[in-house]
Design an enzyme around this catalytic site. Structure first.
Site, PDB file in Angstrom:
ATOM      1  N   SER A  20       0.831  -1.211   0.000  1.00  0.00           N
ATOM      2  CA  SER A  20       0.000   0.000   0.000  1.00  0.00           C
ATOM      3  C   SER A  20       0.865   1.260   0.000  1.00  0.00           C
ATOM      4  CB  SER A  20      -0.940   0.011   1.211  1.00  0.00           C
ATOM      5  OG  SER A  20      -0.189  -0.104   2.406  1.00  0.00           O
ATOM      6  N   ASN A 107      -1.797  -1.907  13.141  1.00  0.00           N
ATOM      7  CA  ASN A 107      -3.266  -1.814  13.186  1.00  0.00           C
ATOM      8  C   ASN A 107      -3.736  -0.547  13.905  1.00  0.00           C
ATOM      9  OD1 ASN A 107      -2.950  -4.279  12.037  1.00  0.00           O
ATOM     10  ND2 ASN A 107      -3.863  -5.465  13.702  1.00  0.00           N
ATOM     11  N   HIS A 153     -40.878  21.731 -10.449  1.00  0.00           N
ATOM     12  CA  HIS A 153     -41.014  20.815 -11.595  1.00  0.00           C
ATOM     13  C   HIS A 153     -40.338  21.409 -12.835  1.00  0.00           C
ATOM     14  CE1 HIS A 153     -44.326  18.859  -9.278  1.00  0.00           C
ATOM     15  NE2 HIS A 153     -44.513  20.107  -8.892  1.00  0.00           N
ATOM     16  N   SER A 274     -16.217  23.017 -28.592  1.00  0.00           N
ATOM     17  CA  SER A 274     -16.454  21.723 -29.219  1.00  0.00           C
ATOM     18  C   SER A 274     -15.402  21.509 -30.285  1.00  0.00           C
ATOM     19  CB  SER A 274     -17.855  21.715 -29.844  1.00  0.00           C
ATOM     20  OG  SER A 274     -17.930  20.733 -30.860  1.00  0.00           O
ATOM     21  N   LYS A 280     -20.064  26.298 -30.365  1.00  0.00           N
ATOM     22  CA  LYS A 280     -20.380  25.791 -29.025  1.00  0.00           C
ATOM     23  C   LYS A 280     -19.533  26.394 -27.913  1.00  0.00           C
ATOM     24  CE  LYS A 280     -22.792  22.842 -27.847  1.00  0.00           C
ATOM     25  NZ  LYS A 280     -22.677  21.384 -27.994  1.00  0.00           N
ATOM     26  N   ASN A 282     -19.364  25.166 -24.004  1.00  0.00           N
ATOM     27  CA  ASN A 282     -19.941  24.138 -23.140  1.00  0.00           C
ATOM     28  C   ASN A 282     -19.616  24.354 -21.661  1.00  0.00           C
ATOM     29  OD1 ASN A 282     -21.023  22.782 -25.360  1.00  0.00           O
ATOM     30  ND2 ASN A 282     -19.128  21.635 -25.688  1.00  0.00           N
ATOM     31  N   GLU A 287     -20.668  20.356 -15.628  1.00  0.00           N
ATOM     32  CA  GLU A 287     -21.033  18.990 -16.002  1.00  0.00           C
ATOM     33  C   GLU A 287     -20.144  17.963 -15.310  1.00  0.00           C
ATOM     34  OE1 GLU A 287     -22.234  18.610 -20.460  1.00  0.00           O
ATOM     35  OE2 GLU A 287     -20.779  20.223 -20.294  1.00  0.00           O
ATOM     36  N   TYR A 314      -9.134  -5.935  13.517  1.00  0.00           N
ATOM     37  CA  TYR A 314      -8.476  -5.589  12.251  1.00  0.00           C
ATOM     38  C   TYR A 314      -8.458  -6.753  11.261  1.00  0.00           C
ATOM     39  CZ  TYR A 314      -5.326  -3.937   8.720  1.00  0.00           C
ATOM     40  OH  TYR A 314      -4.818  -3.573   7.504  1.00  0.00           O
ATOM     41  N   GLN A 319      -7.397  -2.152   4.458  1.00  0.00           N
ATOM     42  CA  GLN A 319      -6.462  -1.380   3.628  1.00  0.00           C
ATOM     43  C   GLN A 319      -7.180  -0.733   2.440  1.00  0.00           C
ATOM     44  OE1 GLN A 319      -2.373  -2.738   3.095  1.00  0.00           O
ATOM     45  NE2 GLN A 319      -2.795  -2.896   0.905  1.00  0.00           N
ATOM     46  N   LYS A 322      -8.561   3.190   1.829  1.00  0.00           N
ATOM     47  CA  LYS A 322      -7.813   4.381   1.393  1.00  0.00           C
ATOM     48  C   LYS A 322      -8.157   4.865   0.003  1.00  0.00           C
ATOM     49  CE  LYS A 322      -4.626   2.874   4.552  1.00  0.00           C
ATOM     50  NZ  LYS A 322      -5.602   1.780   4.729  1.00  0.00           N
TER      51      LYS A 322
END
Ligand code: ARG
Length: 454
Positions: A20, A107, A153, A274, A280, A282, A287, A314, A319, A322
């Site tokens: 890790s 641990n 709505h 675009s 365009k 955007n 988004e 443990y 692990q 993370k």
């Protein structure tokens, strides 16, 4: 670590599968801080001498600086951040370094590091949220008299101040700050001293360690201490919720930036083009924020699923916490960096908003309430105005263009003063109950948040 018990070194693929260090290295500062405090506790317990403690602290500080500057040689075959630092320390100072892990397990060490890390991130996220709130307030103050249609709505409903909308978003992010503060209470617990799961025969002064590391509470059960990742679940929930709030703000801005609405325009600095269509512009930042919310939900599900049915105390499964944690932190940090900057440059098309807000049908409810004030029961008033709307639609007219004699036909309660109903700002001014969007309320709430955020 394998010197005693093992006859054969771990398989390369096994080592790569289980290491890790490649990702938990981001906990190094917290790991170093934890080891310094632990060494001080070992002095109190008579295991480490004062001279050794000095060596340990200096060595760890040096390692920290090496990592800071990118000079540290990470060795993934040493599994994790803990073993990397411990082994570098022992290389530097010899025996004293080899004493640091007394009465400690990885641990409780990882539980400690994670809690220190999450505490830091809670503070960071909270201050980022406050910056976002400030950006919302700035925009509200710049446009304090601007009216717009409010939607339900996604259909035009009733008039509001744009500032009221922005203040509403501020409330949501304030709840996020509150939620983080609440999460902090359960994160702010010292886990170090729990050992592997059953403490140690060497008794450490945990209150001293808690004080050294700035924890206000101490875990009261050593098994729970190495087992518990609730604080990560809660924190990831907080981050998912922030993402959800940002996605809703994003969605409004995206819709408002369409030619159909034309209420806002993103600054060129926060819009993209675009590759195909030259015209365009955007709203990609909004988004992406909307999209990244999916990742935040996924990370929350990921940790909850990792914990499901996990035997108590443990297990190495832990692990896996993370990836989810770091990804959510990075995702929210980036989004919260973008938003205040993007809002500061957002162009507001006041004329479009104002003209949309002057749609008389937004005041149909006001008209019904006008009749109520003259004595009509609300259901009756609702029906009368409904008929008026239907007539207006049929005649292709606005509801404020229907002549008085036709209104009289619908209800004798209509009078000459009815014209006043169709003044948007007058309508807003009369919405005075707590939380309603009168200009006065909006102003007071702006002042309130200014003070809160100062
Ligand atoms: N890398 C481990 C984790 O993230 C640290 C604790 C490892 N403990 C152990 N007994 N192997 O959870």
């Amino acid at each position: 670590m394998r010197k005693g018990r093992f006859h054969k070194s771990v398989a390369d693929i096994g080592q790569r599968y289980s290491e890790s260090a490649s990702f938990d290295r981001r906990l190094y500062r917290h790991d170093v801080a934890g080891s310094i405090a632990h060494a001080a506790a070992l002095v109190k317990a008579g295991i480490v001498s004062a001279a050794e403690q000095k060596q340990i602290e200096a060595g760890l500080r040096e390692i920290e600086r090496e990592i800071d500057s990118g000079k540290f040689q990470w060795d993934e075959s040493l599994e994790d951040v803990h073993m990397n630092i411990e082994s570098a320390l022992t290389k530097k100072i010899g025996d004293a370094g080899a004493k640091v892990h007394t009465a400690r397990s990885r641990n409780d060490q990882i539980a400690l590091d994670l809690r220190l890390y999450v505490k830091d991130q809670i503070n960071r996220t909270s201050s980022q949220l406050k910056k976002l709130q400030t950006a919302l307030l700035n925009l509200a103050e710049k446009n304090v008299d601007l009216v717009m249609p409010g939607y339900t709505h996604l259909q035009r409903a009733q008039p509001i101040y744009f500032a009221h909308y922005l203040l509403g978003q501020t409330e949501a992010f304030a709840r996020d700050v509150e939620r983080l503060r609440d999460c902090l209470q359960r994160t702010d617990v010292l886990a170090l001293g729990a050992g592997a799961l059953a403490g140690s025969t060497i008794v450490l002064d945990r209150a001293f360690v808690a004080h050294e590391l700035g924890f206000s509470k101490i875990s009261q059960n050593s098994m729970d201490a190495v087992s518990d990742r609730d604080f990560i679940c809660e924190f990831l929930f907080c981050l998912a919720m922030i993402g959800m709030h940002l996605s809703r703000l994003s969605e409004d801005l995206i819709i408002w930036s369409t030619a159909e609405f034309g209420f806002v325009e993103f600054s060129d600095a926060f819009a993209t083009g675009s590759s195909l269509m030259p015209q365009k512009k955007n709203p990609d930042m909004a988004e992406l924020t909307r999209g990244k919310t999916g990742r935040l939900y996924g990370n929350l599900m990921s940790i909850l699923t990792t914990l499901k049915a996990l035997p108590f105390s443990y297990n190495r499964d832990l692990q896996e916490d993370k990836h989810a944690l770091f990804d959510s932190v990075d995702t929210v940090t980036a989004a919260l960096q973008i938003f205040p900057a993007m809002l500061a440059e957002l162009k507001i098309n006041r004329a479009r908003m104002e003209s949309a807000a002057n749609d008389a049908s937004l005041l149909a409810t006001d008209l019904a309430e006008y009749l109520v004030k003259k004595g009509a029961p609300f259901r009756k008033a609702h029906e009368i105005v409904g008929k008026l709307v239907a007539t207006a639609v049929k005649k292709r007219r606005k509801i404020n263009d229907i002549p008085a004699r036709e209104l009289k036909k619908l209800s004798s309660l209509f009078d000459v003063d009815v014209a006043k109903v169709f003044d948007v700002r007058r309508s807003l001014a009369s919405r005075q109950a707590i939380g309603a969007p009168s200009r006065k309320n909006v102003g007071a709430r702006l002042d309130y948040w200014r003070k809160q955020l100062r």
